[in-house]
Design a protein around this motif. Structure first.
Motif, PDB file in Angstrom:
ATOM      1  N   SER A 270      22.399  55.775 101.751  1.00 32.20           N
ATOM      2  CA  SER A 270      22.911  56.813 100.854  1.00 32.20           C
ATOM      3  C   SER A 270      23.194  58.141 101.557  1.00 32.20           C
ATOM      4  O   SER A 270      23.712  59.067 100.946  1.00 32.20           O
ATOM      5  N   ASN A 271      22.874  58.243 102.843  1.00 32.77           N
ATOM      6  CA  ASN A 271      23.182  59.446 103.617  1.00 32.77           C
ATOM      7  C   ASN A 271      24.594  59.431 104.197  1.00 32.77           C
ATOM      8  O   ASN A 271      25.000  60.410 104.826  1.00 32.77           O
TER       9      ASN A 271
ATOM     10  N   ASP B 277      28.835  58.758 103.956  1.00 30.88           N
ATOM     11  CA  ASP B 277      30.117  58.403 103.357  1.00 30.88           C
ATOM     12  C   ASP B 277      30.566  57.100 104.018  1.00 30.88           C
ATOM     13  O   ASP B 277      30.315  56.891 105.214  1.00 30.88           O
TER      14      ASP B 277
ATOM     15  N   SER C 199      32.358  58.767  98.744  1.00 28.88           N
ATOM     16  CA  SER C 199      31.331  59.715  99.141  1.00 28.88           C
ATOM     17  C   SER C 199      29.950  59.082  99.026  1.00 28.88           C
ATOM     18  O   SER C 199      29.754  58.066  98.353  1.00 28.88           O
ATOM     19  N   ARG C 200      28.969  59.718  99.672  1.00 27.60           N
ATOM     20  CA  ARG C 200      27.646  59.123  99.736  1.00 27.60           C
ATOM     21  C   ARG C 200      26.988  58.908  98.388  1.00 27.60           C
ATOM     22  O   ARG C 200      26.300  57.893  98.207  1.00 27.60           O
ATOM     23  N   PRO C 201      27.185  59.818  97.393  1.00 25.14           N
ATOM     24  CA  PRO C 201      26.630  59.475  96.071  1.00 25.14           C
ATOM     25  C   PRO C 201      27.529  58.508  95.302  1.00 25.14           C
ATOM     26  O   PRO C 201      27.086  57.906  94.326  1.00 25.14           O
TER      27      PRO C 201
ATOM     28  N   ARG D  56      33.051  60.451  94.508  1.00 27.24           N
ATOM     29  CA  ARG D  56      34.405  60.766  94.986  1.00 27.24           C
ATOM     30  C   ARG D  56      34.953  59.566  95.731  1.00 27.24           C
ATOM     31  O   ARG D  56      34.311  59.027  96.622  1.00 27.24           O
TER      32      ARG D  56
ATOM     33  N   ASN E 241      24.105  51.979  96.207  1.00 30.50           N
ATOM     34  CA  ASN E 241      23.173  52.438  97.237  1.00 30.50           C
ATOM     35  C   ASN E 241      21.831  51.721  97.178  1.00 30.50           C
ATOM     36  O   ASN E 241      21.133  51.618  98.189  1.00 30.50           O
TER      37      ASN E 241
ATOM     38  N   ARG F 103      27.774  60.076 108.627  1.00 27.30           N
ATOM     39  CA  ARG F 103      26.642  60.804 108.061  1.00 27.30           C
ATOM     40  C   ARG F 103      27.048  62.245 107.817  1.00 27.30           C
ATOM     41  O   ARG F 103      27.433  62.957 108.740  1.00 27.30           O
TER      42      ARG F 103
ATOM     43  N   SER G 214      26.541  65.891 104.970  1.00 24.13           N
ATOM     44  CA  SER G 214      25.811  66.542 103.894  1.00 24.13           C
ATOM     45  C   SER G 214      26.588  66.361 102.596  1.00 24.13           C
ATOM     46  O   SER G 214      27.818  66.268 102.603  1.00 24.13           O
ATOM     47  N   ILE G 215      25.862  66.286 101.498  1.00 21.21           N
ATOM     48  CA  ILE G 215      26.509  66.115 100.187  1.00 21.21           C
ATOM     49  C   ILE G 215      27.464  67.270  99.930  1.00 21.21           C
ATOM     50  O   ILE G 215      27.150  68.431 100.183  1.00 21.21           O
ATOM     51  N   GLY G 216      28.666  66.922  99.439  1.00 19.69           N
ATOM     52  CA  GLY G 216      29.626  67.939  99.045  1.00 19.69           C
ATOM     53  C   GLY G 216      30.697  68.210 100.069  1.00 19.69           C
ATOM     54  O   GLY G 216      31.724  68.813  99.741  1.00 19.69           O
TER      55      GLY G 216
END
Length: 127
Positions: free
Chosen positions: A30-31, A33, A52-54, A57, A74, A100, A102-104
């Motif tokens: 989950s870290n 994309d 995206s990782r979550p 997107r 995930n 890898r 950061s979110i966003g």
């Protein structure tokens, strides 16, 4: 670091569907994309889709928009690429890759922004 393994490639006729899977191990899935790329002989690797990782997107190349769908689970460390209405031009080796971030942050589309790659899965569309 994460290891990636693709599966689900094969030979299909034009208009048929295929779903590729990419399973990650050895890292916190989950870290990352996740992107799908494809490559044919003599050509550079090209962007197909990314998530995206979550998972909120999703991005697609214009050539596959409306036909391909990317999704991820995930909890299962899996990203899938559902491919519908396949055409001969979709014939290629398909690779999943992990970046890898950061979110966003923007989801990358360039291959050289992805750090980890699977071994590839052949998709052949032919009558």
């Amino acid at each position: 670091q994460v290891q990636l393994v693709e599966s689900g490639g094969g030979l299909v006729r034009p208009g048929e569907s295929l779903t590729l899977s990419c399973v990650g191990s050895g890292g916190t899935f989950s870290n990352y994309d996740i992107g799908w790329f494809r490559q044919t002989p003599g050509k550079e690797r090209e962007f197909v889709a990314a998530i995206s990782r979550p998972g909120g997107r999703k991005y697609y190349d214009d050539s596959v928009k409306g036909r391909f769908t990317i999704s991820r689970d995930n909890a299962e460390n899996t990203v899938q690429l559902e491919m519908n209405s396949l055409q001969s031009e979709d014939t290629a080796i398909y690779y999943c890759a992990a970046n890898r971030v950061s979110i966003g942050l923007p989801v990358a589309r360039a291959p050289d922004e992805y750090e980890y790659w699977g071994q590839g899965a052949q998709v052949t569309v032919s009558s």
